[in-house]
Design an enzyme around this catalytic site. Structure first.
Site, PDB file in Angstrom:
ATOM      1  N   ASP A 157      38.053  50.983  43.500  1.00 45.21           N
ATOM      2  CA  ASP A 157      37.589  52.281  43.006  1.00 45.21           C
ATOM      3  C   ASP A 157      37.833  53.363  44.060  1.00 45.21           C
ATOM      4  O   ASP A 157      38.223  54.490  43.753  1.00 45.21           O
ATOM      5  CB  ASP A 157      36.097  52.186  42.653  1.00 45.21           C
ATOM      6  CG  ASP A 157      35.827  50.958  41.816  1.00 45.21           C
ATOM      7  OD1 ASP A 157      36.339  50.891  40.701  1.00 45.21           O
ATOM      8  OD2 ASP A 157      35.146  50.028  42.301  1.00 45.21           O
ATOM      9  N   HIS A 185      30.557  48.400  40.426  1.00 44.41           N
ATOM     10  CA  HIS A 185      31.952  48.385  39.969  1.00 44.41           C
ATOM     11  C   HIS A 185      31.909  48.283  38.446  1.00 44.41           C
ATOM     12  O   HIS A 185      31.989  47.201  37.863  1.00 44.41           O
ATOM     13  CB  HIS A 185      32.712  47.207  40.574  1.00 44.41           C
ATOM     14  CG  HIS A 185      34.093  47.079  40.001  1.00 44.41           C
ATOM     15  ND1 HIS A 185      35.088  48.002  40.245  1.00 44.41           N
ATOM     16  CD2 HIS A 185      34.644  46.169  39.168  1.00 44.41           C
ATOM     17  CE1 HIS A 185      36.176  47.660  39.592  1.00 44.41           C
ATOM     18  NE2 HIS A 185      35.927  46.548  38.928  1.00 44.41           N
TER      19      HIS A 185
HETATM   20  N1  LIG Z   1      35.752  44.190  41.755  1.00 42.20           N
HETATM   21  C1  LIG Z   1      36.868  44.695  41.301  1.00 42.20           C
HETATM   22  O1  LIG Z   1      37.244  45.824  41.646  1.00 42.20           O
HETATM   23  C2  LIG Z   1      37.754  43.928  40.362  1.00 42.20           C
HETATM   24  C3  LIG Z   1      38.999  44.454  39.994  1.00 42.20           C
HETATM   25  C4  LIG Z   1      39.805  43.746  39.129  1.00 42.20           C
HETATM   26  C5  LIG Z   1      39.373  42.522  38.609  1.00 42.20           C
HETATM   27  N2  LIG Z   1      38.159  42.052  38.980  1.00 42.20           N
HETATM   28  C6  LIG Z   1      37.664  40.780  38.466  1.00 42.20           C
HETATM   29  O2  LIG Z   1      38.283  39.709  39.180  1.00 42.20           O
HETATM   30  C7  LIG Z   1      38.197  38.527  38.396  1.00 42.20           C
HETATM   31  C8  LIG Z   1      39.531  37.812  38.403  1.00 42.20           C
HETATM   32  O3  LIG Z   1      40.522  38.601  37.757  1.00 42.20           O
HETATM   33  P1  LIG Z   1      41.948  37.962  37.402  1.00 42.20           P
HETATM   34  O4  LIG Z   1      42.751  39.060  36.793  1.00 42.20           O
HETATM   35  O5  LIG Z   1      42.482  37.206  38.544  1.00 42.20           O
HETATM   36  O6  LIG Z   1      41.492  36.960  36.257  1.00 42.20           O
HETATM   37  P2  LIG Z   1      42.216  35.650  35.744  1.00 42.20           P
HETATM   38  O7  LIG Z   1      41.562  35.314  34.440  1.00 42.20           O
HETATM   39  O8  LIG Z   1      43.708  35.779  35.825  1.00 42.20           O
HETATM   40  O9  LIG Z   1      41.790  34.554  36.827  1.00 42.20           O
HETATM   41  C9  LIG Z   1      40.480  34.109  36.950  1.00 42.20           C
HETATM   42  C10 LIG Z   1      40.564  32.674  37.404  1.00 42.20           C
HETATM   43  O10 LIG Z   1      39.242  32.239  37.691  1.00 42.20           O
HETATM   44  C11 LIG Z   1      39.169  30.895  37.333  1.00 42.20           C
HETATM   45  N3  LIG Z   1      37.759  30.500  37.195  1.00 42.20           N
HETATM   46  C12 LIG Z   1      36.939  30.645  36.134  1.00 42.20           C
HETATM   47  N4  LIG Z   1      35.737  30.089  36.406  1.00 42.20           N
HETATM   48  C13 LIG Z   1      35.820  29.606  37.662  1.00 42.20           C
HETATM   49  C14 LIG Z   1      34.913  28.915  38.504  1.00 42.20           C
HETATM   50  N5  LIG Z   1      33.690  28.580  38.071  1.00 42.20           N
HETATM   51  N6  LIG Z   1      35.320  28.544  39.734  1.00 42.20           N
HETATM   52  C15 LIG Z   1      36.564  28.830  40.165  1.00 42.20           C
HETATM   53  N7  LIG Z   1      37.483  29.476  39.408  1.00 42.20           N
HETATM   54  C16 LIG Z   1      37.100  29.856  38.179  1.00 42.20           C
HETATM   55  C17 LIG Z   1      39.952  30.800  36.030  1.00 42.20           C
HETATM   56  O11 LIG Z   1      40.364  29.464  35.754  1.00 42.20           O
HETATM   57  C18 LIG Z   1      41.136  31.724  36.340  1.00 42.20           C
HETATM   58  O12 LIG Z   1      42.231  31.009  36.882  1.00 42.20           O
HETATM   59  C19 LIG Z   1      37.743  38.977  37.017  1.00 42.20           C
HETATM   60  O13 LIG Z   1      36.356  38.735  36.922  1.00 42.20           O
HETATM   61  C20 LIG Z   1      38.004  40.456  37.032  1.00 42.20           C
HETATM   62  O14 LIG Z   1      37.164  41.157  36.136  1.00 42.20           O
HETATM   63  C21 LIG Z   1      37.349  42.722  39.844  1.00 42.20           C
END
Ligand SMILES: NC(=O)c1ccc[n+]([C@@H]2O[C@H](COP(=O)([O-])OP(=O)(O)OC[C@H]3O[C@@H](n4cnc5c(N)ncnc54)[C@H](O)[C@@H]3O)[C@@H](O)[C@H]2O)c1
Length: 324
Positions: A157, A185
Protein backbone atom coordinates in the site's frame (compact mmCIF):
# COMPACT_ATOMS: atom_id res chain seq x y z
CA UNK A 1 31.12 -17.47 3.84
CA UNK A 2 28.89 -16.69 6.82
CA UNK A 3 26.40 -19.21 8.20
CA UNK A 4 23.25 -19.46 6.09
CA UNK A 5 20.29 -17.36 7.07
CA UNK A 6 17.31 -19.69 7.31
CA UNK A 7 14.07 -18.42 5.83
CA UNK A 8 10.69 -20.14 5.95
CA UNK A 9 8.19 -19.35 3.20
CA UNK A 10 4.61 -20.55 3.56
CA UNK A 11 2.30 -20.83 0.57
CA UNK A 12 5.50 -21.70 -1.27
CA UNK A 13 3.70 -23.06 -4.33
CA UNK A 14 1.63 -19.90 -4.72
CA UNK A 15 1.98 -16.88 -6.95
CA UNK A 16 3.64 -14.43 -4.54
CA UNK A 17 6.08 -17.07 -3.37
CA UNK A 18 7.06 -17.75 -6.98
CA UNK A 19 8.49 -14.22 -7.13
CA UNK A 20 9.81 -14.12 -3.55
CA UNK A 21 11.70 -17.40 -3.49
CA UNK A 22 13.99 -16.81 -6.46
CA UNK A 23 15.03 -13.40 -5.18
CA UNK A 24 15.78 -14.82 -1.73
CA UNK A 25 17.84 -17.61 -3.27
CA UNK A 26 19.72 -15.37 -5.72
CA UNK A 27 21.42 -13.18 -3.12
CA UNK A 28 19.32 -10.16 -4.10
CA UNK A 29 17.93 -9.81 -0.56
CA UNK A 30 20.69 -10.74 1.89
CA UNK A 31 23.65 -10.07 -0.39
CA UNK A 32 25.98 -12.18 -2.50
CA UNK A 33 28.09 -13.13 0.54
CA UNK A 34 25.26 -14.48 2.68
CA UNK A 35 24.08 -18.02 1.93
CA UNK A 36 20.37 -18.68 2.32
CA UNK A 37 18.65 -21.89 3.38
CA UNK A 38 14.99 -22.04 2.35
CA UNK A 39 12.32 -23.97 4.23
CA UNK A 40 8.96 -24.30 2.50
CA UNK A 41 5.52 -24.94 3.96
CA UNK A 42 2.61 -25.96 1.76
CA UNK A 43 -0.56 -27.97 2.06
CA UNK A 44 -0.34 -31.54 0.77
CA UNK A 45 -2.28 -30.98 -2.51
CA UNK A 46 0.20 -28.28 -3.57
CA UNK A 47 3.33 -30.37 -2.97
CA UNK A 48 3.68 -31.38 -6.61
CA UNK A 49 3.77 -27.76 -7.73
CA UNK A 50 6.27 -27.04 -4.97
CA UNK A 51 8.45 -29.88 -6.27
CA UNK A 52 8.57 -28.06 -9.61
CA UNK A 53 9.56 -24.81 -7.89
CA UNK A 54 12.39 -26.69 -6.17
CA UNK A 55 13.50 -28.21 -9.50
CA UNK A 56 13.65 -24.72 -10.97
CA UNK A 57 15.67 -23.50 -8.00
CA UNK A 58 18.18 -26.29 -8.58
CA UNK A 59 18.28 -25.32 -12.24
CA UNK A 60 19.24 -21.74 -11.35
CA UNK A 61 22.44 -22.97 -9.64
CA UNK A 62 22.42 -19.96 -7.33
CA UNK A 63 25.77 -19.80 -5.48
CA UNK A 64 24.00 -18.35 -2.42
CA UNK A 65 21.41 -21.13 -2.07
CA UNK A 66 22.81 -23.29 0.73
CA UNK A 67 19.95 -25.80 0.73
CA UNK A 68 16.20 -26.20 0.92
CA UNK A 69 13.49 -28.45 2.30
CA UNK A 70 9.71 -28.74 1.98
CA UNK A 71 7.06 -29.90 4.41
CA UNK A 72 3.34 -29.80 4.99
CA UNK A 73 3.98 -29.64 8.75
CA UNK A 74 4.49 -26.18 10.25
CA UNK A 75 6.64 -27.59 13.08
CA UNK A 76 9.13 -28.90 10.55
CA UNK A 77 9.02 -25.88 8.28
CA UNK A 78 9.71 -23.39 11.08
CA UNK A 79 12.36 -25.43 12.87
CA UNK A 80 15.45 -23.25 13.38
CA UNK A 81 14.44 -20.47 10.97
CA UNK A 82 15.54 -16.85 11.44
CA UNK A 83 12.77 -15.33 9.33
CA UNK A 84 9.31 -16.64 8.52
CA UNK A 85 7.34 -15.18 5.64
CA UNK A 86 3.75 -16.28 6.18
CA UNK A 87 2.29 -15.90 2.71
CA UNK A 88 0.08 -18.98 2.49
CA UNK A 89 -3.60 -18.67 3.15
CA UNK A 90 -6.83 -19.53 1.46
CA UNK A 91 -7.79 -16.95 -1.19
CA UNK A 92 -11.15 -15.24 -1.08
CA UNK A 93 -13.62 -17.13 -3.29
CA UNK A 94 -16.52 -15.75 -5.32
CA UNK A 95 -19.27 -14.42 -3.08
CA UNK A 96 -17.18 -14.89 0.06
CA UNK A 97 -17.46 -12.09 2.62
CA UNK A 98 -14.35 -10.77 4.37
CA UNK A 99 -15.66 -12.17 7.66
CA UNK A 100 -15.94 -15.65 6.07
CA UNK A 101 -12.34 -15.41 4.90
CA UNK A 102 -11.23 -14.36 8.37
CA UNK A 103 -13.01 -17.35 9.90
CA UNK A 104 -11.50 -19.78 7.36
CA UNK A 105 -7.95 -18.49 7.60
CA UNK A 106 -7.85 -17.76 11.32
CA UNK A 107 -7.35 -21.38 12.45
CA UNK A 108 -4.32 -21.75 10.11
CA UNK A 109 -2.58 -19.01 12.09
CA UNK A 110 -3.37 -20.63 15.45
CA UNK A 111 -1.36 -23.71 14.47
CA UNK A 112 1.37 -21.74 12.73
CA UNK A 113 1.67 -19.37 15.71
CA UNK A 114 2.40 -22.34 18.00
CA UNK A 115 4.82 -23.88 15.49
CA UNK A 116 6.77 -20.62 15.28
CA UNK A 117 8.11 -21.47 18.75
CA UNK A 118 10.41 -23.88 16.89
CA UNK A 119 12.19 -20.97 15.19
CA UNK A 120 15.65 -19.61 16.04
CA UNK A 121 16.09 -17.23 18.99
CA UNK A 122 16.17 -14.21 16.64
CA UNK A 123 13.11 -15.27 14.62
CA UNK A 124 11.23 -12.45 12.87
CA UNK A 125 7.75 -13.15 11.47
CA UNK A 126 6.15 -11.30 8.56
CA UNK A 127 2.51 -11.96 7.73
CA UNK A 128 1.39 -11.40 4.14
CA UNK A 129 -1.50 -13.87 3.79
CA UNK A 130 -4.81 -12.08 4.12
CA UNK A 131 -6.46 -10.79 6.19
CA UNK A 132 -2.85 -10.17 7.21
CA UNK A 133 -3.35 -7.86 10.21
CA UNK A 134 -5.79 -10.19 11.93
CA UNK A 135 -3.86 -13.33 10.92
CA UNK A 136 -0.80 -11.72 12.53
CA UNK A 137 -2.82 -10.94 15.67
CA UNK A 138 -3.87 -14.60 15.91
CA UNK A 139 -0.38 -16.03 15.31
CA UNK A 140 1.14 -13.61 17.83
CA UNK A 141 -1.38 -14.63 20.46
CA UNK A 142 -0.45 -18.31 20.10
CA UNK A 143 3.30 -17.90 20.04
CA UNK A 144 6.02 -17.38 22.61
CA UNK A 145 8.02 -15.40 20.05
CA UNK A 146 8.13 -11.83 21.41
CA UNK A 147 5.34 -9.64 20.04
CA UNK A 148 7.74 -7.08 18.62
CA UNK A 149 9.09 -9.69 16.19
CA UNK A 150 5.72 -9.93 14.45
CA UNK A 151 4.53 -7.60 11.72
CA UNK A 152 2.00 -7.65 8.89
CA UNK A 153 2.57 -6.15 5.48
CA UNK A 154 1.41 -2.61 4.65
CA UNK A 155 4.37 -2.11 2.33
CA UNK A 156 2.48 -2.76 -0.90
CA UNK A 157 0.00 0.00 0.00
CA UNK A 158 2.91 2.30 0.83
CA UNK A 159 4.75 1.52 -2.41
CA UNK A 160 1.55 2.03 -4.39
CA UNK A 161 1.05 5.40 -2.66
CA UNK A 162 4.57 6.53 -3.43
CA UNK A 163 4.23 5.47 -7.06
CA UNK A 164 0.94 7.24 -7.61
CA UNK A 165 2.00 10.49 -5.90
CA UNK A 166 5.25 10.54 -7.91
CA UNK A 167 3.41 10.08 -11.20
CA UNK A 168 0.87 12.79 -10.36
CA UNK A 169 3.59 15.27 -9.34
CA UNK A 170 5.88 14.30 -12.24
CA UNK A 171 8.79 13.51 -9.92
CA UNK A 172 10.91 10.38 -9.39
CA UNK A 173 9.59 8.03 -6.75
CA UNK A 174 12.66 8.83 -4.62
CA UNK A 175 11.32 12.38 -4.17
CA UNK A 176 8.33 11.05 -2.20
CA UNK A 177 8.81 10.45 1.52
CA UNK A 178 6.95 10.31 4.84
CA UNK A 179 4.06 8.22 3.52
CA UNK A 180 2.07 6.65 6.35
CA UNK A 181 -0.55 3.97 5.70
CA UNK A 182 -2.74 3.73 8.75
CA UNK A 183 -4.65 0.69 9.88
CA UNK A 184 -5.54 -2.39 7.91
CA UNK A 185 -4.45 -3.90 4.60
CA UNK A 186 -8.01 -3.58 3.33
CA UNK A 187 -10.08 -1.13 1.36
CA UNK A 188 -10.56 0.95 4.50
CA UNK A 189 -6.85 1.64 4.97
CA UNK A 190 -5.92 5.31 5.17
CA UNK A 191 -2.99 6.23 2.89
CA UNK A 192 -2.08 9.55 4.47
CA UNK A 193 -1.12 12.23 1.95
CA UNK A 194 -1.35 15.00 4.57
CA UNK A 195 1.89 14.00 6.33
CA UNK A 196 3.60 12.84 3.11
CA UNK A 197 6.25 14.95 1.41
CA UNK A 198 7.56 15.53 -2.08
CA UNK A 199 11.09 16.89 -2.21
CA UNK A 200 10.67 17.72 1.48
CA UNK A 201 7.50 19.81 0.94
CA UNK A 202 4.04 18.74 2.18
CA UNK A 203 2.22 16.86 -0.60
CA UNK A 204 -0.83 19.20 -0.52
CA UNK A 205 1.47 22.16 -1.25
CA UNK A 206 2.95 20.37 -4.28
CA UNK A 207 -0.17 18.66 -5.60
CA UNK A 208 -2.57 21.54 -5.06
CA UNK A 209 -5.70 19.58 -5.78
CA UNK A 210 -7.41 18.51 -2.59
CA UNK A 211 -10.28 16.94 -4.50
CA UNK A 212 -7.86 14.66 -6.36
CA UNK A 213 -5.99 13.78 -3.17
CA UNK A 214 -9.15 12.96 -1.22
CA UNK A 215 -11.44 11.59 -3.90
CA UNK A 216 -9.09 9.98 -6.40
CA UNK A 217 -5.81 9.14 -4.66
CA UNK A 218 -7.16 7.67 -1.41
CA UNK A 219 -9.85 5.44 -3.02
CA UNK A 220 -7.47 4.38 -5.80
CA UNK A 221 -4.90 3.11 -3.28
CA UNK A 222 -7.61 1.49 -1.16
CA UNK A 223 -8.95 -0.45 -4.15
CA UNK A 224 -5.75 -0.95 -6.16
CA UNK A 225 -5.73 -4.69 -5.40
CA UNK A 226 -9.19 -5.09 -6.96
CA UNK A 227 -8.13 -3.01 -9.99
CA UNK A 228 -5.18 -5.39 -10.59
CA UNK A 229 -7.47 -8.42 -10.22
CA UNK A 230 -9.92 -6.92 -12.73
CA UNK A 231 -7.18 -6.23 -15.26
CA UNK A 232 -5.09 -9.36 -14.77
CA UNK A 233 -7.60 -11.94 -13.68
CA UNK A 234 -5.37 -12.73 -10.70
CA UNK A 235 -4.24 -10.84 -7.65
CA UNK A 236 -1.07 -8.75 -7.43
CA UNK A 237 1.87 -11.11 -7.20
CA UNK A 238 5.14 -9.55 -8.38
CA UNK A 239 4.39 -6.25 -6.64
CA UNK A 240 3.29 -8.04 -3.47
CA UNK A 241 6.47 -10.14 -3.53
CA UNK A 242 8.61 -7.06 -4.05
CA UNK A 243 6.84 -5.33 -1.15
CA UNK A 244 7.30 -8.37 1.10
CA UNK A 245 11.05 -8.29 0.48
CA UNK A 246 11.20 -4.50 0.96
CA UNK A 247 9.39 -5.07 4.26
CA UNK A 248 11.80 -7.81 5.30
CA UNK A 249 14.87 -5.67 4.51
CA UNK A 250 13.44 -2.58 6.19
CA UNK A 251 13.43 -4.38 9.57
CA UNK A 252 17.08 -5.38 9.15
CA UNK A 253 18.57 -1.96 8.61
CA UNK A 254 18.17 1.52 10.12
CA UNK A 255 15.33 3.52 8.56
CA UNK A 256 16.31 6.29 6.15
CA UNK A 257 17.33 9.37 8.16
CA UNK A 258 14.29 11.48 9.00
CA UNK A 259 11.89 9.12 7.22
CA UNK A 260 10.01 6.02 8.30
CA UNK A 261 8.89 2.58 7.11
CA UNK A 262 5.35 1.21 7.03
CA UNK A 263 4.21 -1.94 8.85
CA UNK A 264 1.35 -3.24 10.92
CA UNK A 265 2.55 -4.06 14.42
CA UNK A 266 1.05 -4.60 17.86
CA UNK A 267 -0.29 -1.34 19.21
CA UNK A 268 0.70 -0.14 22.65
CA UNK A 269 -2.05 2.46 22.54
CA UNK A 270 -0.37 4.92 20.16
CA UNK A 271 -2.78 7.34 18.44
CA UNK A 272 -5.62 5.92 20.57
CA UNK A 273 -5.44 2.47 18.94
CA UNK A 274 -6.51 -0.31 21.33
CA UNK A 275 -3.45 -1.97 22.85
CA UNK A 276 -2.95 -5.37 21.27
CA UNK A 277 -4.47 -4.64 17.85
CA UNK A 278 -2.15 -5.18 14.86
CA UNK A 279 -2.38 -1.77 13.24
CA UNK A 280 -0.52 -0.11 10.35
CA UNK A 281 1.76 2.64 11.67
CA UNK A 282 4.83 4.51 10.47
CA UNK A 283 7.87 3.01 12.25
CA UNK A 284 11.50 3.89 12.77
CA UNK A 285 13.99 1.06 12.95
CA UNK A 286 17.31 1.50 14.73
CA UNK A 287 19.97 -0.82 16.16
CA UNK A 288 17.81 -1.42 19.27
CA UNK A 289 14.64 -2.39 17.42
CA UNK A 290 11.69 -0.40 16.12
CA UNK A 291 9.36 2.26 17.47
CA UNK A 292 6.15 3.82 16.25
CA UNK A 293 6.60 7.38 14.99
CA UNK A 294 4.38 9.35 17.32
CA UNK A 295 2.88 12.82 17.27
CA UNK A 296 1.94 13.07 13.59
CA UNK A 297 -1.00 15.44 13.12
CA UNK A 298 -4.24 14.22 11.55
CA UNK A 299 -6.88 16.61 10.21
CA UNK A 300 -10.53 15.98 11.13
CA UNK A 301 -10.95 14.44 7.66
CA UNK A 302 -7.90 12.21 8.16
CA UNK A 303 -8.94 11.26 11.69
CA UNK A 304 -12.35 10.14 10.38
CA UNK A 305 -10.58 7.81 7.90
CA UNK A 306 -8.30 6.61 10.71
CA UNK A 307 -11.24 5.89 13.01
CA UNK A 308 -13.07 3.99 10.28
CA UNK A 309 -10.18 1.59 9.73
CA UNK A 310 -9.64 1.29 13.47
CA UNK A 311 -13.26 0.22 13.84
CA UNK A 312 -12.82 -2.29 11.02
CA UNK A 313 -9.91 -3.92 12.85
CA UNK A 314 -11.95 -3.99 16.06
CA UNK A 315 -14.71 -5.85 14.20
CA UNK A 316 -12.20 -8.31 12.72
CA UNK A 317 -10.91 -8.99 16.23
CA UNK A 318 -14.51 -9.62 17.31
CA UNK A 319 -14.97 -12.18 14.50
CA UNK A 320 -11.92 -14.16 15.67
CA UNK A 321 -12.31 -13.65 19.41
CA UNK A 322 -12.66 -17.40 19.97
CA UNK A 323 -9.24 -17.89 18.34
CA UNK A 324 -7.40 -15.39 20.52
N1 LIG B 1 -0.62 -7.96 2.59
C1 LIG B 1 -0.64 -7.67 1.32
O1 LIG B 1 -0.35 -6.53 0.92
C2 LIG B 1 -0.99 -8.70 0.29
C3 LIG B 1 -0.89 -8.39 -1.07
C4 LIG B 1 -1.22 -9.34 -2.02
C5 LIG B 1 -1.67 -10.60 -1.61
N2 LIG B 1 -1.77 -10.86 -0.29
C6 LIG B 1 -2.23 -12.16 0.18
O2 LIG B 1 -1.17 -13.11 0.09
C7 LIG B 1 -1.72 -14.42 0.07
C8 LIG B 1 -1.05 -15.24 -1.01
O3 LIG B 1 -1.34 -14.70 -2.30
P1 LIG B 1 -0.97 -15.54 -3.61
O4 LIG B 1 -1.35 -14.68 -4.77
O5 LIG B 1 0.40 -16.08 -3.52
O6 LIG B 1 -2.03 -16.72 -3.47
P2 LIG B 1 -1.98 -18.17 -4.09
O7 LIG B 1 -3.37 -18.71 -3.95
O8 LIG B 1 -1.31 -18.17 -5.43
O9 LIG B 1 -1.01 -18.96 -3.10
C9 LIG B 1 -1.38 -19.24 -1.78
C10 LIG B 1 -0.71 -20.55 -1.43
O10 LIG B 1 -0.93 -20.78 -0.05
C11 LIG B 1 -1.08 -22.16 0.11
N3 LIG B 1 -1.72 -22.43 1.40
C12 LIG B 1 -3.04 -22.44 1.71
N4 LIG B 1 -3.20 -22.81 3.00
C13 LIG B 1 -1.97 -23.02 3.50
C14 LIG B 1 -1.48 -23.42 4.77
N5 LIG B 1 -2.33 -23.72 5.76
N6 LIG B 1 -0.15 -23.56 4.94
C15 LIG B 1 0.71 -23.31 3.93
N7 LIG B 1 0.31 -22.93 2.69
C16 LIG B 1 -1.01 -22.79 2.50
C17 LIG B 1 -1.90 -22.60 -1.08
O11 LIG B 1 -1.77 -24.00 -1.33
C18 LIG B 1 -1.28 -21.75 -2.20
O12 LIG B 1 -0.23 -22.44 -2.85
C19 LIG B 1 -3.22 -14.23 -0.13
O13 LIG B 1 -3.84 -14.35 1.13
C20 LIG B 1 -3.33 -12.82 -0.62
O14 LIG B 1 -4.59 -12.25 -0.33
C21 LIG B 1 -1.43 -9.95 0.66
Amino acid sequence: MADPIRVAVTGAAGQIAYSVIFRLASGAVFGKDRPVYLSFLEIAPAMKVLEAVMMELEDCAFPTLAGMRASDQADQAFDGVNTALLIGSRPRGAGMERADLIKINGPIFVGQGKALNRGAADLRVIVVGNPCNTNCLIAMNHSDVPNDRFSAMMRLDYNRSKGMLAIKAGVPVTAVSHVAVWGNHSNNQYPDFENAKINGQPVPSVIQDETWLRETFVPAIQTRGAAVINARGASSAASAASAALDHLISFREPSPVGDWIPAAVRSNGQYGVDPGLVFGFPLRVNEKGWEVVEGLPLSDWGRAKFDKVLNELRSEREVVKDLL
